[in-house]
Design a protein around this motif. Structure first.
Motif, PDB file in Angstrom:
ATOM      1  N   PHE A  77       0.830  -1.206   0.000  1.00  0.00           N
ATOM      2  CA  PHE A  77       0.000   0.000   0.000  1.00  0.00           C
ATOM      3  C   PHE A  77       0.864   1.255   0.000  1.00  0.00           C
ATOM      4  O   PHE A  77       0.494   2.264  -0.610  1.00  0.00           O
ATOM      5  CB  PHE A  77      -0.985   0.003   1.173  1.00  0.00           C
ATOM      6  N   LYS A  78       2.023   1.199   0.646  1.00  0.00           N
ATOM      7  CA  LYS A  78       2.945   2.328   0.599  1.00  0.00           C
ATOM      8  C   LYS A  78       3.387   2.573  -0.844  1.00  0.00           C
ATOM      9  O   LYS A  78       3.450   3.716  -1.298  1.00  0.00           O
ATOM     10  CB  LYS A  78       4.162   2.050   1.491  1.00  0.00           C
ATOM     11  N   ALA A  79       3.682   1.496  -1.553  1.00  0.00           N
ATOM     12  CA  ALA A  79       4.087   1.620  -2.957  1.00  0.00           C
ATOM     13  C   ALA A  79       2.989   2.272  -3.779  1.00  0.00           C
ATOM     14  O   ALA A  79       3.250   3.103  -4.652  1.00  0.00           O
ATOM     15  CB  ALA A  79       4.432   0.251  -3.534  1.00  0.00           C
ATOM     16  N   LEU A  80       1.753   1.912  -3.495  1.00  0.00           N
ATOM     17  CA  LEU A  80       0.613   2.437  -4.251  1.00  0.00           C
ATOM     18  C   LEU A  80       0.145   3.797  -3.743  1.00  0.00           C
ATOM     19  O   LEU A  80      -0.789   4.365  -4.295  1.00  0.00           O
ATOM     20  CB  LEU A  80      -0.544   1.434  -4.205  1.00  0.00           C
ATOM     21  N   SER A  81       0.806   4.321  -2.727  1.00  0.00           N
ATOM     22  CA  SER A  81       0.388   5.622  -2.187  1.00  0.00           C
ATOM     23  C   SER A  81       1.146   6.785  -2.823  1.00  0.00           C
ATOM     24  O   SER A  81       0.835   7.938  -2.558  1.00  0.00           O
ATOM     25  CB  SER A  81       0.585   5.651  -0.669  1.00  0.00           C
ATOM     26  N   ASP A  82       2.113   6.469  -3.661  1.00  0.00           N
ATOM     27  CA  ASP A  82       2.943   7.509  -4.274  1.00  0.00           C
ATOM     28  C   ASP A  82       2.513   7.730  -5.727  1.00  0.00           C
ATOM     29  O   ASP A  82       2.517   6.780  -6.519  1.00  0.00           O
ATOM     30  CB  ASP A  82       4.408   7.086  -4.229  1.00  0.00           C
ATOM     31  N   PRO A  83       2.156   8.969  -6.105  1.00  0.00           N
ATOM     32  CA  PRO A  83       1.691   9.237  -7.470  1.00  0.00           C
ATOM     33  C   PRO A  83       2.693   8.829  -8.552  1.00  0.00           C
ATOM     34  O   PRO A  83       2.293   8.299  -9.601  1.00  0.00           O
ATOM     35  CB  PRO A  83       1.450  10.744  -7.482  1.00  0.00           C
ATOM     36  N   THR A  84       3.976   9.038  -8.323  1.00  0.00           N
ATOM     37  CA  THR A  84       4.971   8.673  -9.335  1.00  0.00           C
ATOM     38  C   THR A  84       5.019   7.164  -9.525  1.00  0.00           C
ATOM     39  O   THR A  84       5.058   6.667 -10.654  1.00  0.00           O
ATOM     40  CB  THR A  84       6.367   9.217  -8.946  1.00  0.00           C
ATOM     41  N   ARG A  85       4.980   6.417  -8.423  1.00  0.00           N
ATOM     42  CA  ARG A  85       4.999   4.954  -8.534  1.00  0.00           C
ATOM     43  C   ARG A  85       3.725   4.450  -9.202  1.00  0.00           C
ATOM     44  O   ARG A  85       3.770   3.501  -9.989  1.00  0.00           O
ATOM     45  CB  ARG A  85       5.208   4.312  -7.168  1.00  0.00           C
ATOM     46  N   ILE A  86       2.598   5.073  -8.925  1.00  0.00           N
ATOM     47  CA  ILE A  86       1.350   4.687  -9.583  1.00  0.00           C
ATOM     48  C   ILE A  86       1.481   4.899 -11.087  1.00  0.00           C
ATOM     49  O   ILE A  86       1.113   4.028 -11.894  1.00  0.00           O
ATOM     50  CB  ILE A  86       0.148   5.480  -9.030  1.00  0.00           C
ATOM     51  N   ARG A  87       2.017   6.039 -11.491  1.00  0.00           N
ATOM     52  CA  ARG A  87       2.182   6.334 -12.916  1.00  0.00           C
ATOM     53  C   ARG A  87       3.105   5.310 -13.576  1.00  0.00           C
ATOM     54  O   ARG A  87       2.830   4.828 -14.677  1.00  0.00           O
ATOM     55  CB  ARG A  87       2.738   7.745 -13.100  1.00  0.00           C
ATOM     56  N   ILE A  88       4.200   4.973 -12.904  1.00  0.00           N
ATOM     57  CA  ILE A  88       5.147   3.995 -13.456  1.00  0.00           C
ATOM     58  C   ILE A  88       4.486   2.630 -13.589  1.00  0.00           C
ATOM     59  O   ILE A  88       4.561   1.989 -14.647  1.00  0.00           O
ATOM     60  CB  ILE A  88       6.428   3.920 -12.592  1.00  0.00           C
ATOM     61  N   LEU A  89       3.831   2.169 -12.549  1.00  0.00           N
ATOM     62  CA  LEU A  89       3.155   0.869 -12.616  1.00  0.00           C
ATOM     63  C   LEU A  89       2.085   0.856 -13.700  1.00  0.00           C
ATOM     64  O   LEU A  89       1.915  -0.143 -14.404  1.00  0.00           O
ATOM     65  CB  LEU A  89       2.529   0.517 -11.263  1.00  0.00           C
TER      66      LEU A  89
ATOM     67  N   ASP B  27      -4.076  -5.585 -10.585  1.00  0.00           N
ATOM     68  CA  ASP B  27      -5.554  -5.646 -10.559  1.00  0.00           C
ATOM     69  C   ASP B  27      -6.113  -4.652  -9.541  1.00  0.00           C
ATOM     70  O   ASP B  27      -7.082  -3.942  -9.827  1.00  0.00           O
ATOM     71  CB  ASP B  27      -6.042  -7.062 -10.221  1.00  0.00           C
ATOM     72  N   VAL B  28      -5.512  -4.599  -8.356  1.00  0.00           N
ATOM     73  CA  VAL B  28      -5.958  -3.648  -7.324  1.00  0.00           C
ATOM     74  C   VAL B  28      -5.783  -2.221  -7.835  1.00  0.00           C
ATOM     75  O   VAL B  28      -6.678  -1.379  -7.694  1.00  0.00           O
ATOM     76  CB  VAL B  28      -5.188  -3.857  -5.998  1.00  0.00           C
ATOM     77  N   LEU B  29      -4.643  -1.950  -8.457  1.00  0.00           N
ATOM     78  CA  LEU B  29      -4.376  -0.619  -9.000  1.00  0.00           C
ATOM     79  C   LEU B  29      -5.407  -0.261 -10.069  1.00  0.00           C
ATOM     80  O   LEU B  29      -5.991   0.834 -10.030  1.00  0.00           O
ATOM     81  CB  LEU B  29      -2.960  -0.557  -9.581  1.00  0.00           C
ATOM     82  N   GLN B  30      -5.663  -1.170 -11.002  1.00  0.00           N
ATOM     83  CA  GLN B  30      -6.623  -0.899 -12.079  1.00  0.00           C
ATOM     84  C   GLN B  30      -8.035  -0.689 -11.517  1.00  0.00           C
ATOM     85  O   GLN B  30      -8.753   0.206 -11.962  1.00  0.00           O
ATOM     86  CB  GLN B  30      -6.630  -2.045 -13.102  1.00  0.00           C
ATOM     87  N   GLN B  31      -8.423  -1.500 -10.552  1.00  0.00           N
ATOM     88  CA  GLN B  31      -9.743  -1.342  -9.940  1.00  0.00           C
ATOM     89  C   GLN B  31      -9.855   0.004  -9.240  1.00  0.00           C
ATOM     90  O   GLN B  31     -10.896   0.668  -9.312  1.00  0.00           O
ATOM     91  CB  GLN B  31     -10.006  -2.476  -8.943  1.00  0.00           C
ATOM     92  N   THR B  32      -8.787   0.411  -8.575  1.00  0.00           N
ATOM     93  CA  THR B  32      -8.802   1.692  -7.866  1.00  0.00           C
ATOM     94  C   THR B  32      -8.868   2.853  -8.856  1.00  0.00           C
ATOM     95  O   THR B  32      -9.590   3.830  -8.635  1.00  0.00           O
ATOM     96  CB  THR B  32      -7.569   1.810  -6.947  1.00  0.00           C
TER      97      THR B  32
END
Length: 109
Positions: A28-40, A97-102
């Protein structure tokens, strides 16, 4: 009769050990950062080099490399070497999948 599903879920929740809690919180920490979200997000579409990610997202190479190291340590991205270039891709379909759903939730909320 079978067990009450709520009771089974409660038992599962009580059985979370420290290592599992740590991995979940780091994810969740990884997914809490906008830059990491964009990269993923771009890496779930296609494999890319650090340079390609930096160009696509208009980020500095050093920023991309730093974030990829963080994501690789969590096994959220993987890489393959082609000559001197590393090509990164997503490495955990569950997290993607969690990222895409979010993202879908945010777009349609």
């Amino acid at each position: 009769m079978g067990k009450d599903p709520k009771e089974e879920n409660k038992q599962e929740m009580e059985q979370l050990d420290e290592e599992t809690l740590f991995v979940v919180s780091q994810t969740f920490k990884a997914l809490s950062d906008p830059t990491r979200i964009r990269i993923l997000h771009v890496l779930c579409e296609q494999e890319m080099s650090v340079n390609q990610i930096a160009e696509t997202l208009d980020l500095r190479q050093s920023t991309v490399s730093h974030q990829l190291r963080f994501l690789k340590n969590l096994r959220l991205v993987k890489y393959r070497r082609a000559g001197t270039t590393l090509f990164y891709s997503s490495d955990d379909e569950h997290v993607i999948d969690v990222l895409q759903q979010t993202i879908n939730h945010a777009l349609h909320h």
